[in-house]
Motif scaffolding. Structure first.
Motif, short mmCIF file in Angstrom:
data_model
loop_
_atom_site.label_atom_id
_atom_site.label_comp_id
_atom_site.label_asym_id
_atom_site.label_seq_id
_atom_site.Cartn_x
_atom_site.Cartn_y
_atom_site.Cartn_z
N THR A 1 22.74 -33.21 50.35
CA THR A 1 22.30 -34.34 50.14
C THR A 1 22.38 -35.57 51.12
N PHE A 2 21.39 -36.27 51.19
CA PHE A 2 21.37 -37.37 52.12
C PHE A 2 20.67 -38.70 51.46
N LEU A 3 21.39 -39.88 51.77
CA LEU A 3 20.91 -40.95 51.03
C LEU A 3 20.79 -42.10 52.27
N ALA A 4 19.65 -42.67 52.47
CA ALA A 4 19.48 -43.86 53.11
C ALA A 4 19.52 -45.23 52.25
N LEU A 5 20.30 -46.08 52.30
CA LEU A 5 20.26 -47.35 51.54
C LEU A 5 20.09 -48.51 52.27
N THR A 6 19.18 -49.54 52.02
CA THR A 6 19.13 -50.77 52.51
C THR A 6 19.69 -51.76 51.39
N HIS A 7 20.61 -52.30 52.12
CA HIS A 7 21.54 -53.30 51.14
C HIS A 7 20.72 -54.51 51.52
N ALA A 8 20.93 -55.56 50.50
CA ALA A 8 20.24 -56.96 50.54
C ALA A 8 20.77 -57.51 51.59
N ASN A 9 21.87 -57.41 52.23
CA ASN A 9 22.38 -58.15 53.33
C ASN A 9 21.73 -57.76 54.50
N GLY A 10 20.73 -56.74 54.59
CA GLY A 10 20.39 -55.98 55.70
C GLY A 10 21.09 -54.93 56.37
N VAL A 11 22.23 -54.57 55.83
CA VAL A 11 23.16 -53.14 56.31
C VAL A 11 22.22 -51.86 55.85
N ARG A 12 22.22 -51.01 56.67
CA ARG A 12 21.57 -49.82 56.50
C ARG A 12 22.95 -48.73 56.16
N SER A 13 22.88 -48.06 55.07
CA SER A 13 23.83 -47.12 54.87
C SER A 13 23.16 -45.71 54.62
N HIS A 14 23.99 -44.79 55.82
CA HIS A 14 23.39 -43.38 55.64
C HIS A 14 24.49 -42.49 54.97
N LEU A 15 24.25 -41.68 53.97
CA LEU A 15 25.49 -41.31 53.23
C LEU A 15 24.94 -39.68 53.28
N TYR A 16 26.09 -38.94 53.49
CA TYR A 16 25.51 -37.34 53.30
C TYR A 16 27.00 -36.82 52.40
N ALA A 17 26.41 -35.91 51.59
CA ALA A 17 27.20 -35.22 50.53
C ALA A 17 26.89 -33.86 50.60
N SER A 18 27.43 -32.85 51.23
CA SER A 18 27.16 -31.51 51.53
C SER A 18 28.14 -30.28 51.32
N ALA A 19 27.84 -29.26 50.86
CA ALA A 19 28.71 -28.10 50.72
C ALA A 19 28.37 -27.12 51.80
N THR A 20 27.41 -27.37 52.76
CA THR A 20 26.62 -26.34 53.90
C THR A 20 26.72 -26.87 54.98
N THR A 21 27.93 -27.45 55.29
CA THR A 21 27.93 -27.99 56.71
C THR A 21 28.94 -27.19 57.54
N ALA A 22 28.47 -26.49 58.37
CA ALA A 22 29.19 -25.55 59.27
C ALA A 22 30.03 -26.17 60.26
N GLN A 23 29.82 -27.14 60.90
CA GLN A 23 30.40 -28.23 61.68
C GLN A 23 30.44 -29.57 61.13
N LEU A 24 31.71 -30.00 60.79
CA LEU A 24 31.88 -31.37 59.99
C LEU A 24 31.72 -32.50 61.02
N GLY A 25 31.18 -33.54 60.33
CA GLY A 25 30.85 -34.65 61.31
C GLY A 25 31.85 -35.83 61.21
N PRO A 26 31.70 -36.83 61.60
CA PRO A 26 32.99 -37.86 61.23
C PRO A 26 32.82 -38.52 59.68
N ARG A 27 33.93 -38.54 59.19
CA ARG A 27 34.00 -39.18 57.89
C ARG A 27 33.54 -40.57 57.78
#
Length: 355
Positions: free
Chosen positions: A219-245
């Motif tokens: 699952t991937f989520l892209a959030l737009t916050h009211a202050n303009g920050v963009r959050s890109h959030l990843y939750a996965s059980a199928t990631t063969a190479q893990l990215g940065p926390r």
């Protein structure tokens, strides 16, 4: 904290109950683990072996029958039971802690919050990842302005589990409230809201990748916050190479941090909070810099603050004994559920959802 310890009844002794709640409750001054509820004979013996004076009950009804002997109920049972058990506990006049997600919908969370307020009772949600070492470190960097104006927040809770484990967490039955969106997604969304505030738009992609899996495992989520920050959030059980926390990008610098907080692994190994708790070696520290990846020598290492899961129950004990603040309110949990529900609609319909 002085006085008679508050007596805690813990419902559920699976992963959440046995690894997180029971050890942290037992380690908290002002709390005593009085009763564990589980119908599983092996888990009953495990509870007795781990906590010599604990009582064991086979059903929640047995616990509620002696509600007058208790001060706090902790609900760490399967997600579908959270709302009815919390409602029963509040109606019995007991303070309540509920593991995340507190409910399947924001409306149910707000209903519980209203019931607690009406009865003048304490209701809190166990969002332990607010006390992860990397999250505490990032909050400190933001408070110092070390990154400048934050433009993008990337948060990954990724695993490599190519074979489904089964059980209610991976059930396709909507009543079970399973899947990664509501499991790991509860953590990454809560952290994003704590850091950057309310969300105005949600876009999500949520898929089932593994053969035999019944609910979302990537699952991937892209959030737009009211202050303009963009959050890109990843939750996965199928990631063969893990990215940065975390990868957090700002107008002055970025912060990149690999690896998970060590507290869960320590609790799984049977360790209890003590000296050196929540610390990690220097080679795992994140880096702050601009212009080059930390993997190729860019940036300066930033000491990671110790993780502090014990702080949650210490705050609960203080709130109940002295009227201190609630560490995680049901209203905050409802705001996260607003985002999770919007993400589910977005993934289903293939379009962004406005909040």
């Amino acid at each position: 904290m002085t006085g008679t310890p508050l007596r805690v009844g813990l419902i559920g002794y699976g992963l959440a109950g046995s690894v997180f709640h029971a050890p942290l409750i037992a380690a908290t001054e002002g709390l005593v683990l009085d009763t564990v509820v589980t119908s599983n004979p092996e888990r009953q013996e495990q509870a007795r072996a781990g906590f010599l004076d604990v009582r064991v009950a086979g059903t929640p009804d047995e616990l509620f029958a002696r509600s007058g002997d208790l001060d706090l109920i902790v609900i760490a049972s399967p997600n579908r039971t959270h709302v009815p058990l919390a409602r029963t506990a509040l109606e019995a006049g007991l303070a309540v802690v509920v593991d995340k997600p507190v409910a399947g919908t924001a409306a149910e969370a707000r209903e519980l919050a209203g019931l607690a307020e009406k009865r003048g009772l304490f209701l809190s949600v166990f969002q332990n990842r607010r006390w992860d070492n990397d999250f505490l470190t990032l909050r400190g960097l933001l408070a110092e302005g070390a990154l400048g104006d934050v433009w993008r927040f990337e948060s990954r809770f990724e695993r490599w589990r190519p074979q489904p484990k089964g059980g209610w967490r991976e059930s396709g039955d909507p009543a079970e409230i399973g899947g990664l969106l509501y499991d790991l997604g509860s953590h990454v969304v809560d952290q994003a809201l704590v850091l950057f505030g309310p969300v105005t738009q949600v876009y999500a992609e949520s898929v089932v990748r593994r053969a035999g899996a019944e609910t979302d495992d990537d699952t991937f989520l892209a959030l737009t916050h009211a202050n303009g920050v963009r959050s890109h959030l990843y939750a996965s059980a199928t990631t063969a190479q893990l990215g940065p926390r975390f990868r957090v990008l700002g107008s002055k610098a970025g912060y990149v941090k690999y690896g998970l907080d060590p507290q869960e692994a320590a609790l799984r190994d049977g360790e209890l909070p003590g000296p050196g708790w929540g610390t990690e070696p220097e080679e795992l520290w994140g880096h702050v810099g601009a212009g080059e990846s930390p993997l190729t020598g860019g940036g300066d290492p930033v000491p990671t603050l110790p993780g502090d899961y014990p702080a949650y129950y210490a705050a609960v004990a203080k709130a109940l004994a002295e009227g201190g603040p609630n560490p995680v309110t049901a209203a905050e949990a409802a705001a996260a559920l607003d985002v999770l529900e919007a993400a589910r609609r977005s993934a289903r319909d293939g379009m962004a959802v406005q909040l």
